[in-house]
Design an enzyme around this catalytic site. Sequence first.
Site, mmCIF file in Angstrom:
data_model
loop_
_atom_site.group_PDB
_atom_site.id
_atom_site.type_symbol
_atom_site.label_atom_id
_atom_site.label_comp_id
_atom_site.label_asym_id
_atom_site.label_seq_id
_atom_site.Cartn_x
_atom_site.Cartn_y
_atom_site.Cartn_z
ATOM 1 N N GLY A 197 0.802 -1.214 0.000
ATOM 2 C CA GLY A 197 0.000 0.000 0.000
ATOM 3 C C GLY A 197 0.836 1.265 0.000
ATOM 4 N N CYS A 198 0.208 2.358 0.413
ATOM 5 C CA CYS A 198 0.759 3.693 0.181
ATOM 6 C C CYS A 198 1.978 4.051 1.025
ATOM 7 C CB CYS A 198 -0.333 4.738 0.411
ATOM 8 S SG CYS A 198 -1.655 4.687 -0.813
ATOM 9 N N PHE A 199 2.236 3.321 2.107
ATOM 10 C CA PHE A 199 3.411 3.680 2.917
ATOM 11 C C PHE A 199 4.708 3.124 2.336
ATOM 12 C CE2 PHE A 199 1.864 -0.282 4.978
ATOM 13 C CZ PHE A 199 3.022 -1.050 4.917
ATOM 14 N N PHE A 212 2.526 7.014 4.421
ATOM 15 C CA PHE A 212 1.347 6.684 5.230
ATOM 16 C C PHE A 212 0.555 5.603 4.499
ATOM 17 C CE2 PHE A 212 1.657 11.479 5.381
ATOM 18 C CZ PHE A 212 2.345 11.542 6.579
#
EC number: 2.3.1.74
Length: 394
Positions: free
Chosen positions: A166-168, A376
Amino acid sequence: MAATMTVEEVRKAQRAEGPATVLAIGTATPANCVYQADYPDYYFKITKSDHMADLKEKFKRMCDKSQIRKRYMHLTEEILQDNPNMCAYMAPSLDARQDIVVVEVPKLGKAAAQKAIKEWGQPRSKITHLVFCTTSGVDMPGADYQLTKMLGLRPSVKRLMMYQQGCFAGGTVLRLAKDLAENNRGARVLVVCSEITAVTFRGPHESHLDSLVGQALFGDGAAAVIIGADPDESIERPLFQLVSASQTILPDSEGAIDGHLREVGLTFHLLKDVPGLISKNIERALEDAFKPLGIDDWNSVFWIAHPGGPAILDMVEAKVNLNKERMRATRHVLSEYGNMSSACVLFIMDEMRKRSAEDGHTTTGEGMDWGVLFGFGPGLTVETVVLHSVPVTA
């Protein structure tokens, strides 16, 4: 008989002297560009959802508030017309999505990697490690293997494939590359993040507005960096040093962001209090990272923050009293590319070093010496990387 080395001597010989350093950056996007102002009409038309007039108005407001001007997407109108199940909210479509991403993710990653290798200027045979990250599809052998073949890297290159982070994960790959570079003398680590929204695209549904938020924000992109310690400055040009890196799970944040890979593709869910959870915990992350350096003025460091959405950036700015200029590079990437998940922070790093040179700053970090990079994502997980800039060279 020659004296044998001790374990301590071997260990010392294996490790680099200095910190891991970013030596080159490359980025790439699909050719298909979509403008945010036109996207609501296109999205509701292609998903055959024009009858949902109220929902379309809500989606228009989401797009208007997104602070995104344009995004790039591999999915064209033709591809979506050929795959109507991808346009439904929940229809079996994983095979079609997988068929796209297992080919296109390494291909887009290759385009970014080639740019980074060209800037680095060294033979690809000098690449010792490959770290590849994507949340777009899963395959065996993975995108890391495909990219190794595409680029003609050595068969002995040491590969690490990260799926579904994911985005982190733009922060994660830097943390891992730092450890690899500093613990293997002479290592040159190619890091690639490649993301394609074909796994998450889906039609609207009245009772799932969080899914609609993702449709308003996400875009496709790939970024690559080459990282190594003890650069040979006669042939290599350092851009940033990676000084420290940490990861933490925020308290009371379980379920705030999650994604589930199912027959219908990757479903995405987030709670409304995500910006609040991140902003509430951001100062603690900064203090933990910068206390050893004696820094507590957050306007005295340059910022690279994953642009999950404008609300996150707004609330972080307010929480730590940031000047608007600190997030300029971050907001520029959000505006021009949308949320490209793990690739975003590397795009921002590229934008920062380029704009620092164009604006006549003395360092790659907008004239400042120290900086922070935040990722994040699901968990809620936060990656914090402390960077040190280098002097801008003509």
